[in-house]
Scaffold this motif. Structure first.
Motif, PDB file in Angstrom:
ATOM      1  N   LEU A  19     -11.623   4.858   4.227  1.00  0.00           N
ATOM      2  CA  LEU A  19     -12.548   4.296   5.217  1.00  0.00           C
ATOM      3  C   LEU A  19     -11.976   3.006   5.792  1.00  0.00           C
ATOM      4  N   SER A  20     -12.321   2.687   7.012  1.00  0.00           N
ATOM      5  CA  SER A  20     -11.857   1.425   7.617  1.00  0.00           C
ATOM      6  C   SER A  20     -12.999   0.796   8.393  1.00  0.00           C
ATOM      7  N   GLY A  21     -12.987  -0.537   8.448  1.00  0.00           N
ATOM      8  CA  GLY A  21     -14.027  -1.271   9.151  1.00  0.00           C
ATOM      9  C   GLY A  21     -13.435  -2.261  10.128  1.00  0.00           C
ATOM     10  N   ALA A  22     -14.316  -2.961  10.832  1.00  0.00           N
ATOM     11  CA  ALA A  22     -13.873  -3.917  11.851  1.00  0.00           C
ATOM     12  C   ALA A  22     -13.099  -5.081  11.233  1.00  0.00           C
ATOM     13  N   ASP A  23     -13.522  -5.520  10.028  1.00  0.00           N
ATOM     14  CA  ASP A  23     -12.824  -6.593   9.319  1.00  0.00           C
ATOM     15  C   ASP A  23     -13.083  -6.402   7.828  1.00  0.00           C
ATOM     16  N   ASN A  24     -12.543  -7.326   7.010  1.00  0.00           N
ATOM     17  CA  ASN A  24     -12.656  -7.123   5.562  1.00  0.00           C
ATOM     18  C   ASN A  24     -14.054  -7.387   5.017  1.00  0.00           C
ATOM     19  N   ASP A  26     -16.675  -5.876   6.562  1.00  0.00           N
ATOM     20  CA  ASP A  26     -17.370  -4.633   6.896  1.00  0.00           C
ATOM     21  C   ASP A  26     -17.559  -3.827   5.614  1.00  0.00           C
ATOM     22  N   ILE A  27     -18.762  -3.279   5.404  1.00  0.00           N
ATOM     23  CA  ILE A  27     -19.050  -2.570   4.163  1.00  0.00           C
ATOM     24  C   ILE A  27     -18.101  -1.388   3.967  1.00  0.00           C
ATOM     25  N   ARG A  28     -17.626  -0.773   5.074  1.00  0.00           N
ATOM     26  CA  ARG A  28     -16.671   0.337   4.943  1.00  0.00           C
ATOM     27  C   ARG A  28     -15.338  -0.146   4.379  1.00  0.00           C
ATOM     28  N   ALA A  29     -14.899  -1.329   4.812  1.00  0.00           N
ATOM     29  CA  ALA A  29     -13.655  -1.884   4.293  1.00  0.00           C
ATOM     30  C   ALA A  29     -13.800  -2.261   2.822  1.00  0.00           C
ATOM     31  N   ILE A  30     -14.980  -2.768   2.440  1.00  0.00           N
ATOM     32  CA  ILE A  30     -15.236  -3.123   1.041  1.00  0.00           C
ATOM     33  C   ILE A  30     -15.210  -1.877   0.167  1.00  0.00           C
ATOM     34  N   ILE A  31     -15.884  -0.811   0.625  1.00  0.00           N
ATOM     35  CA  ILE A  31     -15.891   0.450  -0.135  1.00  0.00           C
ATOM     36  C   ILE A  31     -14.477   1.001  -0.266  1.00  0.00           C
ATOM     37  N   SER A  32     -13.717   0.949   0.813  1.00  0.00           N
ATOM     38  CA  SER A  32     -12.335   1.444   0.790  1.00  0.00           C
ATOM     39  C   SER A  32     -11.499   0.688  -0.242  1.00  0.00           C
ATOM     40  N   ALA A  33     -11.615  -0.647  -0.247  1.00  0.00           N
ATOM     41  CA  ALA A  33     -10.846  -1.456  -1.208  1.00  0.00           C
ATOM     42  C   ALA A  33     -11.227  -1.127  -2.637  1.00  0.00           C
ATOM     43  N   ILE A  34     -12.524  -0.880  -2.879  1.00  0.00           N
ATOM     44  CA  ILE A  34     -12.977  -0.527  -4.223  1.00  0.00           C
ATOM     45  C   ILE A  34     -12.362   0.799  -4.661  1.00  0.00           C
ATOM     46  N   PHE A  35     -12.426   1.811  -3.797  1.00  0.00           N
ATOM     47  CA  PHE A  35     -12.012   3.145  -4.218  1.00  0.00           C
ATOM     48  C   PHE A  35     -10.503   3.335  -4.194  1.00  0.00           C
ATOM     49  N   ARG A  36      -9.764   2.443  -3.517  1.00  0.00           N
ATOM     50  CA  ARG A  36      -8.304   2.500  -3.618  1.00  0.00           C
ATOM     51  C   ARG A  36      -7.852   2.165  -5.029  1.00  0.00           C
TER      52      ARG A  36
END
Length: 257
Positions: A19-24, A26-36
């Motif tokens: 997932l990617s978001g507008a910036d770090n 963004d909840i999508r970017a946070i979720i992506s960092a967690i699941f990586r």
């Protein structure tokens, strides 16, 4: 069981990690960092289904449910610290955190940084002590955006983000990186913060490349001395203030100390 396991491991986690978001923030970017940084450790699909069913009974829109879960989460983090022995890097005792943040007395509008935030205890406590000053949605956004964390290791990063989410901080501003990878001679006035509250790691050693971020004559492998220099460089001048946990004997070291 096997179908659920295959779906979670081969489809769900890879999808969430991309997932990617507008910036770090963004909840999508946070979720992506967690699941990586997440690996499913549950080997049985049937047990995984039981876990999902249990979690599904929690109403995440209920303040009572969230309070109960956050209390349980704090207890779990404490038990992880107690079980970790000499590697107890996950959790600073809550009374110590509360005392330090109380003495620093952060105010709404001030930026608070923990450069080794672990499970984000200092940031959560700063939020708890400032939230009563919030009366409007813009003030709430201002408070959330003023709580800044940095964490080097994937597991504490995950625990810290979860801890902030469970304490109603909807957009945790935690960066997964090594704070000491910043060249302290290049920190600008706009990057400096009003308050630092932290319990950095000490007793360990940093890799040689990190040392070039510090001035000649002040380079050392001892992490406590490096973090202290970083914190001094990050504080606003004048008026910046810091509460920091340091190893016994820090004030009396020789050489660079």
């Amino acid at each position: 069981g096997d179908e659920l396991l295959a779906f979670v491991n081969n489809e769900l986690i890879p999808y969430l990690s991309e997932l990617s978001g507008a910036d770090n923030r963004d909840i999508r970017a946070i979720i992506s960092a967690i699941f990586r940084g997440t690996v499913n450790r549950i080997r049985s699909g049937y047990i995984l289904r039981e876990v999902v069913d249990k979690i599904s009974t929690i109403n995440f829109n209920s303040s009572d449910d969230i309070h109960a879960v956050s209390h349980f989460y704090e207890t779990m983090l404490k038990e992880m610290r107690d079980a970790a022995g000499d590697s107890g890097e996950f959790y600073t005792p809550r009374p110590v955190i509360r005392f330090i943040v109380n003495r620093l007395a952060p105010k709404l509008g001030e930026r608070v940084l923990d450069p080794a935030c672990g499970t984000a205890g200092f940031l959560v406590e700063a939020y708890e002590q400032m939230k009563d000053a919030v009366h409007t949605p813009p003030q709430r956004r201002q408070l959330e955006q003023s709580l800044l964390g940095i964490e080097k290791k994937p597991m504490p990063y995950l625990l810290g983000v979860m801890n902030m989410l469970l304490h109603s901080i909807e957009t945790p501003s935690i960066t997964e990186t090594n704070a000491l990878s910043t060249n302290i001679r290049q920190i600008s006035a706009s990057e400096r913060v009003d308050v630092v509250a932290t319990n950095p790691p000490f007793g360990g050693e940093e890799e040689r490349g990190i040392l070039h971020n510090f001035p000649d004559g002040l380079r050392t492998a001892e992490t406590a001395l490096l973090f202290f220099q970083y914190v001094m460089a990050m504080l606003k001048r004048p008026g910046g203030r810091c509460g920091i946990v340091l190893p016994n004997g820090f004030l009396f070291g020789n050489g660079i100390g």
